[in-house]
Design a protein around this motif. Structure first.
Motif, PDB file in Angstrom:
ATOM      1  N   ALA A  94      14.948  -7.319 -11.448  1.00  0.00           N
ATOM      2  CA  ALA A  94      13.836  -8.169 -11.858  1.00  0.00           C
ATOM      3  C   ALA A  94      12.888  -8.257 -10.672  1.00  0.00           C
ATOM      4  N   VAL A  95      11.599  -8.016 -10.896  1.00  0.00           N
ATOM      5  CA  VAL A  95      10.631  -7.964  -9.799  1.00  0.00           C
ATOM      6  C   VAL A  95       9.864  -9.283  -9.734  1.00  0.00           C
ATOM      7  N   PRO A  96      10.028 -10.073  -8.671  1.00  0.00           N
ATOM      8  CA  PRO A  96       9.270 -11.323  -8.532  1.00  0.00           C
ATOM      9  C   PRO A  96       7.768 -11.043  -8.486  1.00  0.00           C
ATOM     10  N   ARG A  97       6.997 -11.890  -9.138  1.00  0.00           N
ATOM     11  CA  ARG A  97       5.552 -11.662  -9.229  1.00  0.00           C
ATOM     12  C   ARG A  97       4.866 -11.573  -7.866  1.00  0.00           C
ATOM     13  N   PRO A  98       5.229 -12.401  -6.868  1.00  0.00           N
ATOM     14  CA  PRO A  98       4.547 -12.305  -5.572  1.00  0.00           C
ATOM     15  C   PRO A  98       4.653 -10.929  -4.919  1.00  0.00           C
ATOM     16  N   LEU A  99       5.708 -10.192  -5.219  1.00  0.00           N
ATOM     17  CA  LEU A  99       5.878  -8.878  -4.601  1.00  0.00           C
ATOM     18  C   LEU A  99       4.808  -7.883  -5.059  1.00  0.00           C
ATOM     19  N   VAL A 100       4.430  -7.963  -6.352  1.00  0.00           N
ATOM     20  CA  VAL A 100       3.463  -6.987  -6.873  1.00  0.00           C
ATOM     21  C   VAL A 100       2.016  -7.476  -6.792  1.00  0.00           C
ATOM     22  N   VAL A 101       1.812  -8.782  -6.598  1.00  0.00           N
ATOM     23  CA  VAL A 101       0.432  -9.273  -6.495  1.00  0.00           C
ATOM     24  C   VAL A 101       0.038  -9.580  -5.051  1.00  0.00           C
ATOM     25  N   TRP A 102       1.013  -9.640  -4.134  1.00  0.00           N
ATOM     26  CA  TRP A 102       0.691  -9.937  -2.738  1.00  0.00           C
ATOM     27  C   TRP A 102       1.351  -8.972  -1.746  1.00  0.00           C
ATOM     28  N   ASP A 103       2.688  -8.919  -1.733  1.00  0.00           N
ATOM     29  CA  ASP A 103       3.400  -8.155  -0.697  1.00  0.00           C
ATOM     30  C   ASP A 103       3.094  -6.657  -0.743  1.00  0.00           C
ATOM     31  N   LEU A 104       3.297  -6.038  -1.890  1.00  0.00           N
ATOM     32  CA  LEU A 104       3.053  -4.598  -2.006  1.00  0.00           C
ATOM     33  C   LEU A 104       1.568  -4.244  -1.854  1.00  0.00           C
ATOM     34  N   PRO A 105       0.632  -4.993  -2.477  1.00  0.00           N
ATOM     35  CA  PRO A 105      -0.790  -4.707  -2.219  1.00  0.00           C
ATOM     36  C   PRO A 105      -1.158  -4.874  -0.743  1.00  0.00           C
ATOM     37  N   TRP A 106      -0.597  -5.891  -0.100  1.00  0.00           N
ATOM     38  CA  TRP A 106      -0.882  -6.103   1.320  1.00  0.00           C
ATOM     39  C   TRP A 106      -0.355  -4.926   2.141  1.00  0.00           C
ATOM     40  N   GLU A 107       0.844  -4.481   1.810  1.00  0.00           N
ATOM     41  CA  GLU A 107       1.413  -3.323   2.503  1.00  0.00           C
ATOM     42  C   GLU A 107       0.549  -2.082   2.295  1.00  0.00           C
ATOM     43  N   THR A 108       0.041  -1.911   1.077  1.00  0.00           N
ATOM     44  CA  THR A 108      -0.820  -0.759   0.774  1.00  0.00           C
ATOM     45  C   THR A 108      -2.117  -0.820   1.581  1.00  0.00           C
ATOM     46  N   LEU A 109      -2.761  -1.987   1.582  1.00  0.00           N
ATOM     47  CA  LEU A 109      -4.019  -2.141   2.315  1.00  0.00           C
ATOM     48  C   LEU A 109      -3.814  -1.978   3.816  1.00  0.00           C
ATOM     49  N   THR A 110      -2.694  -2.490   4.331  1.00  0.00           N
ATOM     50  CA  THR A 110      -2.394  -2.335   5.756  1.00  0.00           C
ATOM     51  C   THR A 110      -2.216  -0.871   6.115  1.00  0.00           C
ATOM     52  N   GLY A 111      -1.491  -0.140   5.255  1.00  0.00           N
ATOM     53  CA  GLY A 111      -1.302   1.286   5.487  1.00  0.00           C
ATOM     54  C   GLY A 111      -2.619   2.043   5.464  1.00  0.00           C
ATOM     55  N   MET A 112      -3.511   1.688   4.517  1.00  0.00           N
ATOM     56  CA  MET A 112      -4.817   2.350   4.431  1.00  0.00           C
ATOM     57  C   MET A 112      -5.684   2.016   5.641  1.00  0.00           C
ATOM     58  N   LEU A 113      -5.615   0.761   6.089  1.00  0.00           N
ATOM     59  CA  LEU A 113      -6.369   0.352   7.279  1.00  0.00           C
ATOM     60  C   LEU A 113      -5.886   1.109   8.508  1.00  0.00           C
ATOM     61  N   LEU A 114      -4.562   1.209   8.652  1.00  0.00           N
ATOM     62  CA  LEU A 114      -3.981   1.925   9.782  1.00  0.00           C
ATOM     63  C   LEU A 114      -4.393   3.394   9.748  1.00  0.00           C
ATOM     64  N   TRP A 115      -4.366   3.986   8.553  1.00  0.00           N
ATOM     65  CA  TRP A 115      -4.773   5.384   8.391  1.00  0.00           C
ATOM     66  C   TRP A 115      -6.239   5.565   8.777  1.00  0.00           C
ATOM     67  N   GLY A 116      -7.085   4.628   8.338  1.00  0.00           N
ATOM     68  CA  GLY A 116      -8.506   4.708   8.653  1.00  0.00           C
ATOM     69  C   GLY A 116      -8.785   4.613  10.145  1.00  0.00           C
ATOM     70  N   ILE A 117      -8.099   3.679  10.822  1.00  0.00           N
ATOM     71  CA  ILE A 117      -8.280   3.530  12.271  1.00  0.00           C
ATOM     72  C   ILE A 117      -7.900   4.822  12.989  1.00  0.00           C
ATOM     73  N   LEU A 118      -6.772   5.397  12.582  1.00  0.00           N
ATOM     74  CA  LEU A 118      -6.304   6.626  13.216  1.00  0.00           C
ATOM     75  C   LEU A 118      -7.250   7.791  12.943  1.00  0.00           C
ATOM     76  N   TRP A 119      -7.754   7.866  11.726  1.00  0.00           N
ATOM     77  CA  TRP A 119      -8.627   8.982  11.358  1.00  0.00           C
ATOM     78  C   TRP A 119      -9.930   8.956  12.170  1.00  0.00           C
ATOM     79  N   PHE A 120     -10.551   7.780  12.265  1.00  0.00           N
ATOM     80  CA  PHE A 120     -11.836   7.688  12.946  1.00  0.00           C
ATOM     81  C   PHE A 120     -11.690   7.630  14.470  1.00  0.00           C
ATOM     82  N   ASN A 121     -10.466   7.375  14.956  1.00  0.00           N
ATOM     83  CA  ASN A 121     -10.209   7.396  16.404  1.00  0.00           C
ATOM     84  C   ASN A 121      -9.504   8.671  16.839  1.00  0.00           C
ATOM     85  N   ASN A 122      -9.567   9.693  15.976  1.00  0.00           N
ATOM     86  CA  ASN A 122      -8.938  10.989  16.285  1.00  0.00           C
ATOM     87  C   ASN A 122      -7.442  10.857  16.585  1.00  0.00           C
TER      88      ASN A 122
END
Length: 358
Positions: A300-328
């Motif tokens: 059973a998947v608690p609602r906070p995991l799919v509306v907060w934790d996992l989206p936050w993890e996704t956005l953090t990963g994308m932010l980290l990827w962006g920083i690395l990409w533009f900083n070579n």
């Protein structure tokens, strides 16, 4: 095999007994286990780097595969145990699901932000090749998005588990084929004289180091389990419950093997081990641990995991990827501070606005 089973039973009995101990005794045992875990992980990393060098495998590949699975064993073991107990009826379906899923996803967020930041601060500056960004970080972000999509209906079914687990098998095979295709000799050069002097020179020494490493990994897993149990016991006595426990406390405790292994990689001047372990573990945790557990019992998947934790993890990963990409591919101390701040912002909003599971 029988000896290992007996040792596991003894460990389980000891953990049950620990729950009745004085709180200071629990803290003491947890701290001792943490010290042993750090020392064991440091030595195991040296041996694995040497074995990787002998077989001409890059340290990044070892971090993405062998070490990421080894350091994720606390999460994998927790999922297996919870799923079996759910099937046996000895663990509440929703409570058990919330705790192990929260610990798993919380561990990933900790590694992506707090631990990555700490490792970069200690290392000074770390570099990612752009090839690594596409091969490793994009799949890391993709697995998190998969977990959001599959869990949006409030359940991880056995079909969902098969999709996640099958993706892990396919990705591991891809990594091996890709490693052989793009392997370069310079990826295999040992930067630490201490590690180079101890590296195996023949098959017999490889076998010796493999046996030593296997024993060390068993010790690391046992220590991580004790630390995890001690943390859980302490939290239980405070009255906090649900996925919030998993995210904030058990997730942090579960990430200790990744932290110690990544720090050991920095100490031995093997950034590939540190980067590969942290990113690889963020792929292993959702695919292997959640996928394998869902195959056994469903979750059973608690609602906070799919509306907060996992989206936050996704956005953090994308932010980290962006920083690395533009900083070579460069991460410096300023980026490290950003990552650490992001973690505490995440925890604050999780505690205040998403403290109810279902």
């Amino acid at each position: 095999m029988a000896k290992i089973v007996i040792q596991l039973l003894v460990l389980e009995k000891g953990l049950v007994m620990m729950q009745s101990w004085n709180i200071f005794g629990v803290i003491f045992i947890g701290l001792i286990s943490l010290v042993v875990l750090v020392i064991g992980a440091n030595y195991a990393v040296k041996k694995l780097i040497g074995i990787a060098n002998y077989y001409k495998l890059s340290s990044t590949f070892m971090g993405m595969t062998v070490l990421s699975v080894a350091t994720s064993l606390p999460e994998i073991t927790s999922h297996f145990t919870a799923s079996v107990n759910i099937l046996r009826g000895t663990l509440d379906y929703q409570t058990g699901s919330a705790i192990v899923l929260g610990a798993n996803i919380g561990s990933d967020v900790v590694q992506q932000t707090l631990i990555m930041g700490i490792v970069i601060l200690l290392a000074g500056t770390m570099y990612f090749r752009r090839y690594f960004l596409w091969k490793s970080m994009i799949p890391m972000i993709g697995t998190t998005i998969m977990c959001i999509i599959l869990g949006w209906d409030g359940n991880y079914s056995r079909i969902d588990g098969a999709i996640l687990f099958g993706t892990f098998i396919a990705y591991s095979y891809y990594l091996y084929v890709d490693e052989r295709k793009h392997y370069k000799q310079e990826d295999n050069l040992l930067q630490s004289e201490e590690v180079a002097d101890d590296a195996p020179q023949n098959g017999r020494e490889v076998l010796r180091d493999a046996i030593i490493t296997s024993g060390l990994l068993v010790v690391i897993i046992a220590c991580a389990t004790i630390v995890l149990s001690a943390t859980e016991t302490i939290v239980d006595r405070t009255g906090v419950g649900g996925s919030l426990i998993g995210v904030i406390t058990l997730g942090l405790a579960s990430a200790l093997p990744e932290l110690t292994t990544a720090l050991a990689g920095v100490r031995h001047k093997e950034a590939g081990i540190s980067l590969g372990t942290l990113v690889g573990s963020n792929i292993t945790n959702p695919l292997l641990a959640i996928g394998g557990g869902a195959l056994i019992s469903t979750y059973a998947v608690p609602r906070p995991l799919v509306v907060w934790d996992l989206p936050w993890e996704t956005l953090t990963g994308m932010l980290l990827w962006g920083i690395l990409w533009f900083n070579n591919g460069k991460l410096g101390k300023k980026s490290a501070i950003y990552l650490i701040v992001i973690y505490f912002v995440y925890i604050f909003f999780r505690s205040v606005y998403f403290n109810v599971d279902f």
